[in-house]
Design a protein around this motif. Structure first.
Motif, short mmCIF file in Angstrom:
data_model
loop_
_atom_site.label_atom_id
_atom_site.label_comp_id
_atom_site.label_asym_id
_atom_site.label_seq_id
_atom_site.Cartn_x
_atom_site.Cartn_y
_atom_site.Cartn_z
N GLN A 274 42.97 21.50 -3.76
CA GLN A 274 44.05 21.65 -2.80
C GLN A 274 43.51 22.29 -1.51
O GLN A 274 42.31 22.40 -1.32
CB GLN A 274 45.15 22.52 -3.40
N THR A 275 44.43 22.67 -0.64
CA THR A 275 44.09 23.49 0.51
C THR A 275 45.09 24.65 0.55
O THR A 275 46.13 24.58 -0.11
CB THR A 275 44.18 22.70 1.85
N THR B 140 52.93 13.16 0.38
CA THR B 140 52.32 11.91 0.83
C THR B 140 53.29 10.74 0.77
O THR B 140 53.31 9.89 1.65
CB THR B 140 51.08 11.59 -0.03
N ASP C 286 57.55 12.70 -2.98
CA ASP C 286 57.06 14.05 -2.74
C ASP C 286 58.04 14.85 -1.89
O ASP C 286 58.18 16.07 -2.05
CB ASP C 286 55.69 14.02 -2.06
N ALA D 41 54.17 24.58 7.13
CA ALA D 41 52.75 24.82 6.84
C ALA D 41 52.21 25.98 7.66
O ALA D 41 51.46 26.82 7.15
CB ALA D 41 51.94 23.55 7.12
N HIS E 157 43.59 23.77 6.49
CA HIS E 157 44.77 23.52 5.66
C HIS E 157 45.43 22.21 6.06
O HIS E 157 45.56 21.90 7.25
CB HIS E 157 45.77 24.66 5.80
N ASP E 158 45.87 21.45 5.06
CA ASP E 158 46.61 20.21 5.31
C ASP E 158 48.03 20.52 5.75
O ASP E 158 48.75 21.25 5.06
CB ASP E 158 46.68 19.35 4.04
N ALA F 189 50.31 18.58 5.46
CA ALA F 189 51.16 17.93 4.45
C ALA F 189 51.26 18.75 3.16
O ALA F 189 51.82 18.27 2.17
CB ALA F 189 50.63 16.54 4.13
N ARG F 190 50.75 19.97 3.16
CA ARG F 190 50.94 20.90 2.03
C ARG F 190 51.76 22.08 2.56
O ARG F 190 51.23 23.17 2.79
CB ARG F 190 49.61 21.36 1.45
N LYS G 67 53.61 12.25 9.95
CA LYS G 67 53.98 12.93 8.71
C LYS G 67 54.23 14.43 8.92
O LYS G 67 55.20 14.98 8.38
CB LYS G 67 52.89 12.71 7.67
N ASP H 90 36.98 15.92 2.22
CA ASP H 90 37.43 17.26 2.57
C ASP H 90 36.27 18.04 3.15
O ASP H 90 35.11 17.61 3.11
CB ASP H 90 38.05 17.98 1.37
N LYS I 181 50.55 17.96 -2.14
CA LYS I 181 50.51 17.25 -0.86
C LYS I 181 51.69 16.29 -0.76
O LYS I 181 51.92 15.48 -1.66
CB LYS I 181 49.19 16.49 -0.72
#
Length: 245
Positions: A176-177, A224, A228, A43, A113-114, A116-117, A29, A199, A222
């Motif tokens: 969130q992150t 996912t 998105d 990111a 931090h993700d 995916a964000r 991803k 988390d 995010k």
């Protein structure tokens, strides 16, 4: 670097070892393209946009660290921010722990931090860092919920689920992150907390330490599912039109 930054050095750990099965087959991803650029690069740039961040540690798939390193080398990142790529583990928790172990001395504040964000605004990053620097042990960005939430009794897949409670929406936040931590507290959490956790903040909670919420942002969602990706492309298009992003 300012004197303040020298005394409060901040690093970011980005676990990016997951496969992202909900986005379907293909690349992991974090390596999926968003407006022609891998989400992971977006990111990393989002974290590096904060002048307080001096190091970004990317935790790659166990066998993919060289590929991720080449990927980051090929994309422009702010010169003031160093980055490091390390192999990850079999779980997100293990990957974050490996990222923490790679941090040099002198780092006081750690963000997780993700990957995916990819579109979190720099103001959100700075708000999390500032709250830690002002004394919070753990900080998460969060948004009020727009929908009513029902607590249900689990049922077999496809079967109706009985509602057991309706939590008061005003007291709930969608988290969130990046999540921010005093380094010592986060390291201790990863050394002592076991089991399935969703988390890093929940791990710190299990130590009995306080976690606080700061305002999140709707663009820190995010990525996912395929829908998105469509939304993320639309956000980038708006940024290009409005800000030349």
């Amino acid at each position: 670097m300012s004197d303040e930054s020298r005394h409060h050095r901040t690093a970011v750990v980005i676990p990016a070892a997951g496969r992202g099965v909900r986005l379907g087959p293909g690349a992991p991803k974090a390596l999926r393209a968003l407006n022609g650029t891998p989400m992971l690069v977006h990111a990393v740039r989002a974290m590096a946009a904060s002048r307080a961040v001096s190091l970004v540690v990317v935790v790659a798939p166990p066998d993919g660290a060289p590929e991720v390193k080449r990927l980051l080398d090929a994309h422009a990142l702010p010169e003031r921010t160093d980055y490091l790529v390390v192999p990850g583990g079999d779980s997100r928790q293990e990957s974050v722990r490996l990222g923490l172990e790679a941090l040099p001395d002198g780092i006081d504040t750690v963000l997780v931090h993700d990957a995916a964000r990819p579109l979190v605004p720099v103001d959100t990053v700075d708000a999390v860092i500032e709250a830690v620097r002002e004394g919070a042990v753990a900080v998460v960005p969060g948004l009020p919920l727009a929908d009513t939430v029902k607590q249900v009794e689990a049922a077999a897949k496809g079967e109706p689920e009985p509602v057991v409670a309706t939590p008061e929406r005003a007291t709930l936040r969608a988290v969130q992150t990046p999540q921010g931590f005093a380094r010592d507290a986060l390291v201790r959490a990863h050394e002592t907390v076991t089991g399935n956790v969703t988390d890093d903040a929940s791990m710190v909670e299990q130590l009995g330490l306080p976690v606080v919420v700061v305002a999140g942002h709707e663009e820190a969602f995010k990525v996912t599912r395929p829908l998105d990706l469509v939304l993320a492309e639309a956000v980038l298009a708006r940024r290009r039109a409005n800000d030349g992003f």
